[in-house]
Every structure is written in structure tokens, then in C-alpha cells.
Design a protein around this motif. Structure first.
Motif, short mmCIF file in Angstrom:
data_model
loop_
_atom_site.label_atom_id
_atom_site.label_comp_id
_atom_site.label_asym_id
_atom_site.label_seq_id
_atom_site.Cartn_x
_atom_site.Cartn_y
_atom_site.Cartn_z
N THR A 1 0.83 -1.21 0.00
CA THR A 1 0.00 0.00 0.00
C THR A 1 0.86 1.25 0.00
O THR A 1 1.69 1.45 0.88
N LEU A 2 0.66 2.07 -1.01
CA LEU A 2 1.32 3.38 -1.05
C LEU A 2 0.48 4.34 -0.22
O LEU A 2 -0.70 4.55 -0.51
N LYS A 3 1.09 4.91 0.78
CA LYS A 3 0.38 5.89 1.61
C LYS A 3 0.83 7.29 1.21
O LYS A 3 2.03 7.54 1.05
N LEU A 4 -0.13 8.18 1.07
CA LEU A 4 0.21 9.55 0.72
C LEU A 4 1.12 10.12 1.81
O LEU A 4 0.82 9.98 2.99
N GLY A 5 2.21 10.71 1.40
CA GLY A 5 3.14 11.29 2.37
C GLY A 5 4.18 10.31 2.86
O GLY A 5 5.14 10.70 3.51
N GLY A 6 4.00 9.03 2.56
CA GLY A 6 4.99 8.04 3.00
C GLY A 6 6.05 7.82 1.94
O GLY A 6 6.02 8.43 0.87
N GLU A 7 7.03 6.99 2.27
CA GLU A 7 8.05 6.64 1.28
C GLU A 7 8.38 5.16 1.40
O GLU A 7 8.60 4.67 2.50
N ASP A 8 8.39 4.47 0.28
CA ASP A 8 8.72 3.04 0.26
C ASP A 8 10.07 2.85 -0.40
O ASP A 8 10.43 3.56 -1.33
N GLU A 9 10.79 1.86 0.09
CA GLU A 9 12.10 1.53 -0.49
C GLU A 9 11.91 0.37 -1.47
O GLU A 9 11.41 -0.70 -1.11
N ILE A 10 12.24 0.61 -2.73
CA ILE A 10 12.12 -0.44 -3.74
C ILE A 10 13.41 -0.49 -4.55
O ILE A 10 13.70 0.44 -5.31
N ALA A 11 14.16 -1.54 -4.41
CA ALA A 11 15.36 -1.77 -5.22
C ALA A 11 16.27 -0.54 -5.29
O ALA A 11 16.66 -0.10 -6.36
N GLY A 12 16.58 0.03 -4.14
CA GLY A 12 17.51 1.15 -4.10
C GLY A 12 16.90 2.49 -4.44
O GLY A 12 17.60 3.49 -4.57
N LEU A 13 15.58 2.50 -4.59
CA LEU A 13 14.87 3.73 -4.90
C LEU A 13 13.86 4.04 -3.78
O LEU A 13 13.15 3.14 -3.32
N GLY A 14 13.83 5.27 -3.35
CA GLY A 14 12.80 5.69 -2.40
C GLY A 14 11.63 6.25 -3.18
O GLY A 14 11.78 7.20 -3.94
N VAL A 15 10.46 5.64 -3.01
CA VAL A 15 9.30 6.02 -3.82
C VAL A 15 8.24 6.64 -2.91
O VAL A 15 7.74 5.99 -1.99
N ALA A 16 7.92 7.90 -3.16
CA ALA A 16 6.91 8.61 -2.38
C ALA A 16 5.72 8.94 -3.25
O ALA A 16 5.88 9.30 -4.42
N ALA A 17 4.53 8.80 -2.69
CA ALA A 17 3.29 9.10 -3.41
C ALA A 17 2.74 10.44 -2.97
O ALA A 17 2.66 10.73 -1.78
N LEU A 18 2.40 11.28 -3.94
CA LEU A 18 1.79 12.58 -3.67
C LEU A 18 0.39 12.59 -4.29
O LEU A 18 0.24 12.15 -5.44
#
Ligand SMILES: [Zn+2]
Length: 299
Positions: free
Chosen positions: A138-155
Motif C-alpha cells: 500500500t502506497l500511503k500519501l506522504g509516506g516513502e517506500d524503499e524499492i530496489a535502491g529507490l525511495g518512492v513517495a506518493a503525492l
């Protein structure tokens, strides 16, 4: 960070199967200076080995084949470490059903987008052939997930639910997102908003701090479809900020300092697809690029 555009067109692709607009006709007849495009999908990687897909278009099979970086490295294998969905539009999700050959998938989406794809969808059962075939994160707005060396944030990005889900659930900020993708090692940032009805302050701050910005290039003008006799809806009613005009994204985002500024998710009717058009000249003059399938950006 490596960014590889697998598909750069909006829903329907270019040319679109049932479209005889000047662009689609010109492309088929060889009279338009333009290049065919598949529907939007982008691969991103920190190391060139593991890849994150941004959206999963109906043309995903052909798109994977088009790029050796995504080919299997063993008898049963995929370098695709995860798939992020930016909204529930079918041109962004339908490809998931084509990746049904009993391979575990990790899909990142907001809860609203996950629900919209999974619930009441009997075809989704093809991705439930074995436990753990799809792992939803689950992508949470304002959060950041770590995926394969990338920090992914949803806006949250101004937008709407896909047509097939309209009126089924109340509209909300999770219906459509922009992404900020930060490579952990270098700190380089890609800001990605392939569908946006506008630019929030949070999006603008993100764009201003990004090394590359990919933005919604669906329509040149508000009345693009009605003017061509192809529909009644204006761009804004379809949740897309047009590129041209005084309130368009080209004017609105003029001050964004990113090294690479790229329009993506381009509808087949958009005159900027024609390389000799006045609209293309204006985009070029403003320092923006127009994504084509196969474009690579290295940050
Ligand atoms: Zn067309």
C-alpha cells in the motif's frame, strides 16, 4: 538512476485503432512527421539490474520485449522488482492481467487503486493461481517506500477515478498520484505525474527540487476532442491539464529548473506529436521534451 520510456502515449496509443483524426490518419498514410507510440509505461532502475515499472500498460508484453534490460536472466526470471500504479485507468493496469504466467509480482498502489482493480473483478483470479502470486504494497500519501535502491513517495495529484469506477466510490485523494522517486545512493530525483488536472503546491515543490520532471502531456488544448468532433468532454473534465494556453502546463511550469523536463502520456490527437507543428516548436523553445518509446534518461 536510469529511466527508460517503454510507452509514451495516452490511452489508446498512437495511432488509436478506431481513430481517423489528422494525426492518426497522417501517421498511417505516412504524411505526418510523427512516430507511433504505445501506451504509457516507464522503467526505472538504480543499478541497471533491478527495475521498477511505473504503470503496466495493455502493451506490456511488447514493451518488455523491446528492452533487453527487462528480459529474463534465467529459465524463469524477471528483472522487474516491482510495479507502481499511479491510478486505476485501464491503460495503466490492464497489463497486469497479461503478466499471469505464474510469476510472483509486487504491486505498489494506493488502497483505493488496489480495491478498484481487485474487487468484483473476476479476471483478477488469473493472478491468484497460487498464494503470493501478487503481493500488494500500500502506497500511503506522504509516506516513502524503499524499492530496489529507490525511495518512492506518493503525492496526491488532482485527478479522478477511472471511467469504469466512476460513481462506485466517493472520489478521494488516493484516486490519482504523482511520484517522487529518489535514488538512495546519489540523491537524484525523478518527479513523475503522467496524469494531472492541476499542480498542487506539494507537487510544485517536488518538481522544483527534481533532476527530471515527467508531466501529463495528454492534450494540447481544453477543447481538443470537441474541436475534432471526437467527443464532448474538455480536457479538464477528463482530469488533464492541457499543455498549451495561458493556464496550460507549459506556462504554469515555465520556472521548473529540472535538467530534463519531459511530456508523457500524450494523446494521439495532440498536435505536438507532429514534429513540424507550431505546437512542437513552442514545446522545444521552452526546453521541454516530448517522450517517445525508447527514450532513455540517465540522472
Ligand atoms: Zn487519433
Amino acid at each position: 538512476m536510469l529511466i527508460r520510456v517503454l510507452g509514451s502515449a495516452a490511452g489508446g496509443g498512437f495511432p488509436q485503432w478506431n481513430c481517423g483524426c489528422p494525426n492518426c490518419r497522417g501517421l498511417r498514410e505516412g504524411t505526418a512527421r510523427a512516430t507511433a507510440r504505445t501506451q504509457e509505461c516507464v522503467a526505472v532502475s538504480a543499478d541497471g539490474c533491478d527495475w521498477l515499472l511505473l504503470n503496466c500498460s495493455p502493451e506490456i508484453r511488447q514493451q518488455i520485449e523491446s528492452f533487453p534490460g527487462l528480459h529474463p536472466r534465467g529459465p524463469r526470471d524477471s528483472p522487474i522488482a516491482g510495479i507502481v500504479l499511479t491510478n486505476g485507468d485501464l491503460d495503466h493496469c490492464l497489463g497486469l492481467l497479461s503478466l499471469r504466467e505464474s510469476h510472483p509480482l509486487v504491486v505498489y498502489a494506493t488502497e483505493a487503486v488496489r480495491r478498484g482493480f481487485v474487487e468484483d473483478n473476476v479476471l483478477y483470479r488469473t493472478l491468484e493461481r497460487f498464494p503470493g502470486q501478487v503481493t500488494w504494497r500500500t502506497l500511503k500519501l506522504g509516506g516513502e517506500d524503499e524499492i530496489a535502491g529507490l525511495g518512492v513517495a506518493a503525492l496526491a495529484a488532482p485527478g479522478k477515478a477511472p471511467i469504469h469506477l466512476e460513481h462506485r466510490a466517493p472520489a478521494g485523494p488516493e484516486d490519482n498520484i504523482a511520484l517522487r522517486i529518489r535514488e538512495r545512493q546519489t540523491g537524484r530525483v525523478l518527479a513523475y505525474a503522467s496524469a494531472a488536472a492541476g499542480v498542487t503546491e506539494e507537487m510544485r515543490r517536488t518538481f522544483d527540487a527534481a533532476d527530471a520532471v515527467f508531466f501529463d502531456g495528454t492534450f494540447w488544448s481544453s477543447d481538443e476532442l470537441p474541436a475534432l468532433g471526437l467527443g464532448t468532454k474538455r480536457a479538464e473534465e477528463m482530469a488533464h491539464l492541457p499543455v498549451g494556453g495561458p493556464g496550460g502546463s507549459l506556462a504554469h511550469l515555465a520556472g521548473v529548473p529540472a535538467r530534463r523536463r519531459v511530456y508523457i502520456h500524450i494523446n494521439n490527437t495532440n498536435p505536438m506529436l507532429r514534429e513540424d507543428s507550431a505546437e512542437r516548436a513552442r514545446v522545444d523553445a521552452a526546453g521541454w521534451e516530448i517522450a517517445a518509446d525508447g527514450l532513455e534518461v540517465r540522472l
